[in-house]
Write a protein that holds these residues in place. Structure first.
Motif: not given
Length: 582
Positions: A469, A471, A422
């Motif tokens: 989020g 990545s 992440i």
């Protein structure tokens, strides 16, 4: 003469088998058994001789609300209007795999309704029935977000084309398939009787025990509950397999006809009028779940009830009505499809779904019309659809915060994970009524866990928020998946700190108790000292905890007896609860 006789017998058997397969493909098969199928059970080959090993290492079964790459369907002309409506929604959310040997006819039908076929894939394989939820494979991932695969159980119907459909799906997508059809892992199971939260917990009726018990009609090895649980853990990563008694009026005993997991902690449950049909047993089952199990966040499950629609004459299953349900719905990324019946009963159900799942595209599809009466065949929309999850999912797990006090500081924790790692995790939040979201970066803690704090303004307005989020590979995903159109809402209170504690540290349960006692705590910030004294003022126990959100369990010494005083001390002041120790 002997060879001639053998050839004749083989020819007759081949003809009978061909006739059986042809009738399966052309006949509108119900979700349950036909009488012909019941007679075939004892001679049908459900097992395989070649053992398929489970996935190596840890494995996680996907939740139904996770991001999917494919919607899979089995085309049946008898229900083409319903299937067409499903495809119309599906092509805007993902790719749609349609199993059919009549591609030109189906394609022409869909395009005649203006459906773009760009995202439609026609799989030229035979099928016996429309009930693909029960026989299609279920998505699993290695190490939570790693390699994608399908787990396939033995289908509990003598429908050979249906039973091998998961292999066709796996071959097309190019992913491994793990099949429980041999050795001591020959498990009979169906997708309609399975629901996973994506975190190692799954629900089923006790049909799973009955169909794999001694004397089962499928010829599979008899298994104890412990053995069944072991298979589900090895092949799907299910650590807590919650099973409930079957319902007296549900002929197929699949939980998806009366229950829907909306997220990791929320169960949508069918509600009948008092003492009608399966209402009493459903209530008993849900009480069993609430009293014996917790959500993966360590808190009680949240139960939402949705009224069951009767027939137009007011009949329910105990008086001859079909087993109608609003719970048999299906997530397809940012859309959710709901079975509907008639406007008088549909409006409230659709409104409830929109309330519980803000931002989702809520679509009702009629399953109770005279031309295509799907519900009378013992199933609805969840039953005739299945999905295959995305490769390399970006997993976000978060327990939504429901309440906060003005001027308080709220901690937002989430698990955010991707196979590439992440890069960033962010909380987007705003006061209700404003257009722009503020951005608060989250900080990595450890083991894919991220955290952030936001200060609740003194305006008293509710807070709307979501988590995003990104990545290392560049993939971005939000939770809820529909954000920013949909989001979670923190209801803001204007209570004094002492009043807040009074309302958000629950009464003890169970009480009286012979062993442990629990308190449900909601957004209690700061250090909290917990102590236990007896009525003589003698301190028996003391512990300091860092904040509190969830169920706090206290172990009580077996020698303690009588009334105990459990005291909580923190920034809110002091709060005492009484516990009776037996």
């Amino acid at each position: 003469m002997k060879n001639t006789t053998i050839k004749l017998i083989c020819s007759v058997l081949f003809a009978l088998n061909s006739l059986f397969l042809f009738s399966q493909e052309s006949e509108k098969l119900p979700k349950g058994f036909t009488e012909n199928e019941r007679q075939l059970l004892t001679n049908f080959q459900f097992r395989n001789t070649q053992v398929t090993t489970p996935p190596a290492g840890s494995v996680r079964a996907a939740a139904e609300w996770e991001e999917v790459e494919y919607l899979v369907l089995s085309w049946q002309t008898s229900f083409q209007n319903i299937l067409r409506q499903i495809v119309a929604v599906g092509v805007n959310e993902c790719k749609v795999i349609i199993a059919t040997q009549s591609q030109a006819t189906v394609a022409s039908y869909l395009t005649s309704f203006g459906i773009d076929l760009t995202n439609v894939i026609f799989l030229n394989v035979p099928a016996n029935s429309i009930w693909i939820r029960d026989y299609a494979g279920n998505t699993v991932y290695s190490d939570e977000v790693g390699q994608r695969g399908l787990t396939d159980w033995i289908y509990n119907r003598p429908r050979p084309n249906d039973n091998v459909m998961p292999t066709a799906h796996a071959n097309y997508v190019g992913i491994p398939i793990y099949v429980t059809d041999s050795g001591l892992t020959d498990l009979v199971n169906t997708g309609g009787n399975y629901m996973s939260d994506g975190l190692g917990n799954a629900f089923a009726s006790e049909l799973i025990l009955e169909e794999n018990a001694v004397g089962n009609p499928y010829g599979v090895s008899p298994k104890t509950e412990t053995q069944i649980d072991g298979i589900m853990q090895n092949y799907m990563g299910i650590q807590h397999y919650i099973k409930m008694p079957t319902l007296p009026f549900d002929e197929i005993h699949h939980i998806d006809m009366h229950m829907k997991l909306l997220d990791e902690e929320t169960l949508l449950i069918s509600k009948y009028p008092p003492n009608v049909a399966d209402g009493p047993q459903i209530e008993s089952n849900i009480n069993y779940v609430v009293n014996n199990f917790q959500s993966p966040f360590g808190t009680p499950y949240k139960i939402k009830w949705i009224d069951v629609p009767p027939s137009t004459t007011g009949s329910y299953p105990d008086t001859g009505g079909a087993y109608r349900t609003f719970a048999n719905s299906v997530f397809i990324n940012k859309s959710i499809l709901i079975p509907i019946y008639r406007p008088q009963v549909d409006a409230a159900a659709l409104a409830l779904y929109q309330q519980l799942l803000p931002g989702y595209n809520v679509v009702g599809i009629d399953v109770d019309n005279s031309g295509e009466n799907l519900i009378s065949q013992l199933g609805a929309l969840h039953c005739i659809t299945h999905t295959i999850g995305v490769a390399n999912p970006l997993l976000i797990v978060h327990q939504p915060i429901k309440e906060a006090n003005v001027g308080s500081v709220v901690t937002i924790n989430a698990l955010v994970k991707h196979i590439s790692g992440i890069q960033t995790a962010t909380v987007f939040w705003r006061e209700q009524g404003t257009a722009t979201f503020n951005q608060t970066p989250m900080t990595f803690i450890s083991d894919s866990n991220w955290t952030a704090t936001i200060s609740i303004p003194t305006s008293g307005l509710n807070i709307e928020y979501y988590i995003q989020g990104q990545s290392v590979s560049g993939k971005t995903l939000s939770r809820p998946i529909v954000a920013p159109t949909g989001y979670w809402t923190i209801n803001v209170s204007t209570l004094s700190t002492s009043d807040w504690a009074l309302q958000h540290i629950s009464l003890p349960f169970p009480n009286p108790t012979k062993q442990n006692v629990n308190f449900e705590m909601n957004q209690m910030s700061g250090l909290i000292n917990v102590s236990i004294t007896n009525v003589l003022g003698q301190k028996l126990f003391s512990q300091t905890i860092q904040a509190g959100n969830g169920v706090f369990n206290l172990g009580l010494n077996p020698e303690w007896r009588g009334t105990l005083l459990v005291t909580f001390e923190g920034d809110f002041g002091t709060l005492t609860r009484k516990v009776v120790k037996l």
